[in-house]
Design an enzyme around this catalytic site. Structure first.
Site, PDB file in Angstrom:
ATOM      1  N   LYS A  35       0.851  -1.202   0.000  1.00  0.00           N
ATOM      2  CA  LYS A  35       0.000   0.000   0.000  1.00  0.00           C
ATOM      3  C   LYS A  35       0.883   1.247   0.000  1.00  0.00           C
ATOM      4  CE  LYS A  35      -0.370  -0.232   5.045  1.00  0.00           C
ATOM      5  NZ  LYS A  35      -1.219  -0.606   6.185  1.00  0.00           N
ATOM      6  N   TYR A 252      15.699  29.500   9.213  1.00  0.00           N
ATOM      7  CA  TYR A 252      14.471  30.161   9.681  1.00  0.00           C
ATOM      8  C   TYR A 252      14.375  30.073  11.195  1.00  0.00           C
ATOM      9  CZ  TYR A 252      12.627  30.255   4.907  1.00  0.00           C
ATOM     10  OH  TYR A 252      12.429  30.502   3.586  1.00  0.00           O
TER      11      TYR A 252
END
Ligand SMILES: *Cc1c(COP(=O)(O)O)cnc(C)c1O
Length: 355
Positions: A35, A252
């Protein structure tokens, strides 16, 4: 020069890991779980590498049909069954097995074309409390399914909530036996953690997922310690170097402050590649073959690594984000998550190549 990021997928490692499943569960058929795009490795790449399995387990009908159209004749199991009635004729036409976990899905079987013959995995809720028939509803659901001419075979299924931790599976195994009573039908219970830790769960069909990709299902052991080989290695390169003085910050928010003169390597990998943004300073990363740490906040396209003690590293030096030489489990643990999430989050913009 192209942006240096690359995911290398090793089919031989996946085949090896399937061998580990066989060694642990020698009497069970293997439904290799592919999956989520083969846990990020590519649906067809994973299916090809795992073609020695008796079948595949996945969620998306479209993917199942792709496998059939690609010539796969073995078993395919839809792990959450049908999502709506129009899927049923397609499922029947392609001889796809499906989970039935609720009354609504029993009702959907009415949409099967005449003469259809379906293999059904009945999901019993033994304590995970997401999908499945409760102990009180299981007998009725089973009787109803077995009475339907379109149902060719019924396999009993459950899923464990704690196979990877101290609570274990005994409580759910007890609930399973209570729910099904004396019914003797094939069983499919075990995910990777149960395959590795609880032989009593193996039954007729095991459902390994993450271990096939070389990742450990346990917090306390890496795949390598379980004899597994990592199937995906995410690499990139240093594209710039900065020198920080004591007190300078990087990235940042200035989350990292240099406590000494620090050489920073800027690596071409960020959260838009699937690297976890929440990985803090100190997350392991390998630069030019040496284990070091990330510095500051991960940004969209870049992250920073500490090169202070790797004087030979500079622009163009290779970086390993995870995989061979750096278990994805260790990177995930540093970021407060699990290897599953990192592997399945690999972004479509990252080129994938065969090892
Ligand atoms: C994803 C999944 C698995 C595989 O689990 P792993 O922990 O990756 O081995 C097995 N069974 C079901 C129903 C699943 O959804």
């Amino acid at each position: 020069m192209a942006r240096p990021i690359l995911a290398t997928v090793d089919a031989a490692a996946m085949a090896h890991n399937l061998g580990v499943v066989r060694a642990r569960a020698p009497r069970a058929g293997v439904l290799a779980v592919i999956k989520a795009n083969g846990y990020g490795h590519g649906l067809l790449r994973a299916a090809g590498a795992l073609a020695q399995a008796e079948g595949y387990g996945l969620l998306e009908l479209e993917s199942a049909v792709r496998l059939r159209e690609g010539g796969w004749r073995g078993r395919i199991l839809l792990l959450e069954g049908a999502f709506d009635s129009p899927e049923l004729p397609i499922i029947a036409r392609h001889d796809i097995a499906l989970v039935v976990h609720c009354r609504e899905q029993i009702g959907m079987l009415g949409a099967l074309p005449p003469g259809a013959a379906l293999d059904v995995f009945v999901k019993i809720n033994t304590g995970m409390n997401r999908l499945g028939f409760t102990a009180g509803a299981a007998a009725g659901a089973l009787a109803e399914l077995r009475a339907r001419p379109a149902v060719r075979s019924v396999t009993l299924m459950t899923h464990f909530a704690n196979a990877d931790d101290a609570r274990g599976v005994a409580w759910q195994m007890d609930a399973f036996e209570r729910a099904i009573g004396p019914v003797a039908l094939p069983r499919s219970l075990a995910n990777s953690a149960a395959i590795l830790r609880y032989p009593e769960t193996h039954g007729d069909w095991v459902r390994p997922g993450v271990m096939l990709y070389g990742c450990s299902p346990f917090a306390e052991a890496t795949g390598a310690e379980l004899g597994l080989r990592p199937a995906m290695t995410l690499t990139s390169g240093v594209i710039a170097v900065q020198r920080l003085e004591r007190g300078d910050t990087v990235g940042y928010g200035g989350l990292f402050t240099a406590e000494r003169a620090t050489r920073v390597g800027v690596v071409a990998c960020g959260y838009a590649d699937g690297y976890p943004r929440h990985a803090p300073t100190g997350t392991p990363i390998v630069i030019a073959g040496t284990l070091t740490r990330t510095l500051g906040r991960v940004s969209m396209d870049m992250l920073c690594a500490d090169l202070t003690d790797i004087p030979g590293a500079g622009p163009g030096s290779p970086a390993v984000l995870w995989g061979a030489g750096l278990p994805v489990e260790r990177v995930a643990a540093a970021a407060g998550t699990i290897g599953y999430q990192l592997l399945t989050a690999l972004a479509p913009r990252v080129p994938v190549v065969a090892a």
